[in-house]
Design a protein around this motif. Structure first.
Motif, PDB file in Angstrom:
ATOM      1  N   LEU A   1    -101.980  20.561  35.234  1.00 40.35           N
ATOM      2  CA  LEU A   1    -100.604  20.834  35.619  1.00 40.35           C
ATOM      3  C   LEU A   1     -99.620  20.085  34.730  1.00 40.35           C
ATOM      4  O   LEU A   1     -98.532  20.584  34.429  1.00 40.35           O
ATOM      5  CB  LEU A   1    -100.386  20.446  37.084  1.00 40.35           C
ATOM      6  CG  LEU A   1    -101.102  21.312  38.125  1.00 40.35           C
ATOM      7  CD1 LEU A   1    -100.880  20.752  39.532  1.00 40.35           C
ATOM      8  CD2 LEU A   1    -100.630  22.755  38.050  1.00 40.35           C
ATOM      9  N   SER A   2     -99.993  18.882  34.297  1.00 39.22           N
ATOM     10  CA  SER A   2     -99.128  18.104  33.422  1.00 39.22           C
ATOM     11  C   SER A   2     -98.950  18.802  32.074  1.00 39.22           C
ATOM     12  O   SER A   2     -97.850  18.810  31.516  1.00 39.22           O
ATOM     13  CB  SER A   2     -99.714  16.702  33.227  1.00 39.22           C
ATOM     14  OG  SER A   2     -98.822  15.883  32.500  1.00 39.22           O
TER      15      SER A   2
ATOM     16  N   ALA B   1     -96.816  15.256  30.356  1.00 37.50           N
ATOM     17  CA  ALA B   1     -95.496  15.770  30.773  1.00 37.50           C
ATOM     18  C   ALA B   1     -94.454  14.678  30.908  1.00 37.50           C
ATOM     19  O   ALA B   1     -93.259  14.983  31.012  1.00 37.50           O
ATOM     20  CB  ALA B   1     -95.620  16.518  32.098  1.00 37.50           C
TER      21      ALA B   1
ATOM     22  N   VAL C   1     -90.533  15.846  30.375  1.00 35.81           N
ATOM     23  CA  VAL C   1     -89.743  15.973  31.604  1.00 35.81           C
ATOM     24  C   VAL C   1     -88.533  15.050  31.566  1.00 35.81           C
ATOM     25  O   VAL C   1     -87.409  15.437  31.908  1.00 35.81           O
ATOM     26  CB  VAL C   1     -90.615  15.675  32.842  1.00 35.81           C
ATOM     27  CG1 VAL C   1     -89.743  15.549  34.095  1.00 35.81           C
ATOM     28  CG2 VAL C   1     -91.646  16.770  33.041  1.00 35.81           C
TER      29      VAL C   1
ATOM     30  N   ILE D   1     -93.510  23.845  29.631  1.00 34.03           N
ATOM     31  CA  ILE D   1     -92.334  24.476  30.246  1.00 34.03           C
ATOM     32  C   ILE D   1     -91.065  23.684  29.925  1.00 34.03           C
ATOM     33  O   ILE D   1     -90.052  24.255  29.501  1.00 34.03           O
ATOM     34  CB  ILE D   1     -92.516  24.601  31.768  1.00 34.03           C
ATOM     35  CG1 ILE D   1     -93.583  25.646  32.088  1.00 34.03           C
ATOM     36  CG2 ILE D   1     -91.196  24.982  32.436  1.00 34.03           C
ATOM     37  CD1 ILE D   1     -93.928  25.729  33.565  1.00 34.03           C
ATOM     38  N   THR D   2     -91.106  22.366  30.135  1.00 35.01           N
ATOM     39  CA  THR D   2     -89.884  21.573  29.947  1.00 35.01           C
ATOM     40  C   THR D   2     -89.490  21.488  28.477  1.00 35.01           C
ATOM     41  O   THR D   2     -88.297  21.510  28.155  1.00 35.01           O
ATOM     42  CB  THR D   2     -90.056  20.163  30.527  1.00 35.01           C
ATOM     43  OG1 THR D   2     -91.290  19.589  30.065  1.00 35.01           O
ATOM     44  CG2 THR D   2     -90.048  20.189  32.033  1.00 35.01           C
TER      45      THR D   2
ATOM     46  N   LEU E   1     -96.590  21.720  32.702  1.00 32.73           N
ATOM     47  CA  LEU E   1     -95.227  21.226  32.915  1.00 32.73           C
ATOM     48  C   LEU E   1     -94.598  20.749  31.610  1.00 32.73           C
ATOM     49  O   LEU E   1     -93.398  20.961  31.369  1.00 32.73           O
ATOM     50  CB  LEU E   1     -95.248  20.093  33.941  1.00 32.73           C
ATOM     51  CG  LEU E   1     -93.897  19.511  34.361  1.00 32.73           C
ATOM     52  CD1 LEU E   1     -93.008  20.587  34.967  1.00 32.73           C
ATOM     53  CD2 LEU E   1     -94.094  18.365  35.358  1.00 32.73           C
TER      54      LEU E   1
ATOM     55  N   ALA F   1     -96.251  29.082  29.966  1.00 39.15           N
ATOM     56  CA  ALA F   1     -97.095  28.299  30.872  1.00 39.15           C
ATOM     57  C   ALA F   1     -98.488  28.926  30.978  1.00 39.15           C
ATOM     58  O   ALA F   1     -99.509  28.221  30.965  1.00 39.15           O
ATOM     59  CB  ALA F   1     -96.448  28.208  32.248  1.00 39.15           C
TER      60      ALA F   1
END
Length: 393
Positions: free
Chosen positions: A115-116, A165, A169, A122-123, A119, A18
């Motif tokens: 942030l998207s 994301a 997600v 990360i996912t 994220l 991230a």
């Protein structure tokens, strides 16, 4: 590896990737970090429109559903105005409470896009680790898949569609749901569908299509004796029924606009093509090929959904492997993780074909579009190739 998938170690590694994603964002989108200055990244065209709709709604509207900045004197629904209502209404609520003292719309749009990206990395990393990909390979691949995805071209204009994301997600939640189905996981999928649809309503069609097709192919590819039809219906009622009911009550039922076009222009123009999937003139080797060997068709933004050489090589390997493996032997070898990946590929292939305009672009089928209800409303079907990009990579 089981403990690694859900333990402290995996999430600490996800945190590392991230931070790497944020660092790459700093180099790729430095203007997005200019907080407190209300800077416009694109002060014209669609980019300016995305800022202006939110700013007008926050500053002048009193209703969370109504947008007064278009269709004078009647106004329009905030969703139809492409107003990213999840952001716009959050800021409107703060303004009504007296807690919003200045215009922060540009910063909020830029922050949510950053942030998207984080994220999404990360996912994707968590999903690949769960599927057995080594940590370093999974991290590098997650970064590459996100920063080379077709949606990154939207970061400078179509901010709602730049929410990269959305699909990672959803893929992660579908994997967790397949591992162990449950009401809370279905509710999480429904919440994700609603949330991203409130950033751009095209996500309702895109993510909703993934969910519906995923359940269909998951039922076909389930291990023998593990399919329960009533449970599938219940899961779909939560995952798709609740979001559909929410938008019907909030968006469609109170709609007073009587002159909307039944078939907006663009369905047969803003679609994918093989040139956009298999080539990219932003790459030096394809530019050389275009200049020295043959003339490549330059696709518009909606058709420029380049998969990458790694994905194309893997896809060829997969097709050859399937061709050499008898159907029964192939199916018998599939583990639960394998079935999940094959399910995603099957879903994304169907949506990829639709992104080409099929079957409506076949000779004699153009007029058939008039009989397919809401599908007529899609102006830019090229976006339905995005799931294939992530799944095949």
């Amino acid at each position: 590896m089981k403990n690694d998938i859900f333990g402290y170690q995996i999430f600490s590694r996800a945190g590392f990737w991230a931070l790497a994603a944020l660092l790459l964002c700093w180099f790729r989108f430095p203007d997005f970090f200019a907080f407190g200055e209300s800077r416009y990244i694109e002060p014209y065209g669609d980019g300016f429109k995305n800022y202006a709709v939110l700013q007008y709604h926050v500053a002048h509207d009193s209703s969370y559903a109504h947008f007064g900045g278009m269709n004078y004197p009647f106004g329009e629904h905030i969703v139809s105005a492409d107003g990213q209502p999840l952001l716009a209404n959050s800021l409107l609520w703060l303004r009504k409470k007296g807690w919003l003292k200045r215009d922060v719309v540009p910063e909020v749009i830029h922050l949510t896009l950053l942030l998207s990206v984080v994220l999404a990395v990360i996912t994707l990393f968590l999903l690949m680790r769960a599927l057995g990909v080594p940590p370093i390979v999974g991290g590098v691949a997650a970064l590459g898949m996100v920063f080379l995805s077709p949606q990154m071209a939207r970061m400078g204009a179509h901010y709602g569609l730049g929410q990269v994301a959305a699909l990672p997600v959803l893929f992660w939640l579908l994997y967790r749901f397949r591992q162990q189905a449950g009401f809370l996981k279905s509710l999480a999928i429904a919440a994700v569908l609603i949330a991203f649809s409130l950033l751009h309503f095209y996500f309702f069609a895109l993510l909703g299509a993934v969910i519906l097709l995923w359940h269909f192919f998951d039922a076909l590819l389930r291990e023998k004796g593990s399919f329960r039809p009533l449970r599938k219906i219940w899961d779909l009622l939560i995952q798709m029924g609740l979001p559909a009911l929410f938008f019907y009550i909030w968006l469609f039922r109170p709609d007073t606009i009587s002159d909307r076009s039944e078939q907006p222009w663009g369905f047969f123009h803003y679609k994918s093509n093989f040139s956009g999937l298999l080539t990219s003139l932003s790459q030096p080797h394809f530019r050389w090929l275009n200049e020295q060997v043959l003339s490549l068709r330059v696709p518009d933004l909606e058709a420029a959904n380049y998969l990458g050489l790694a994905a194309m090589g893997g896809l060829i390997f997969l097709v050859v492997g399937l061709g050499l493996s008898p159907k029964k032997r192939f199916a018998a070898k599939l583990s639960g993780k394998d079935r999940f990946v094959v399910t995603l590929l099957a879903v994304s292939v169907i949506l990829l074909l639709f992104s080409f305009g099929l079957p409506f672009t076949l000779p004699g089928f153009k007029n058939a579009l008039s009989y397919f209800g809401p599908i007529q409303q899609f102006r830019s079907i090229g976006r339905f190739s995005w799931p294939f990009y992530f799944a095949v990579n």
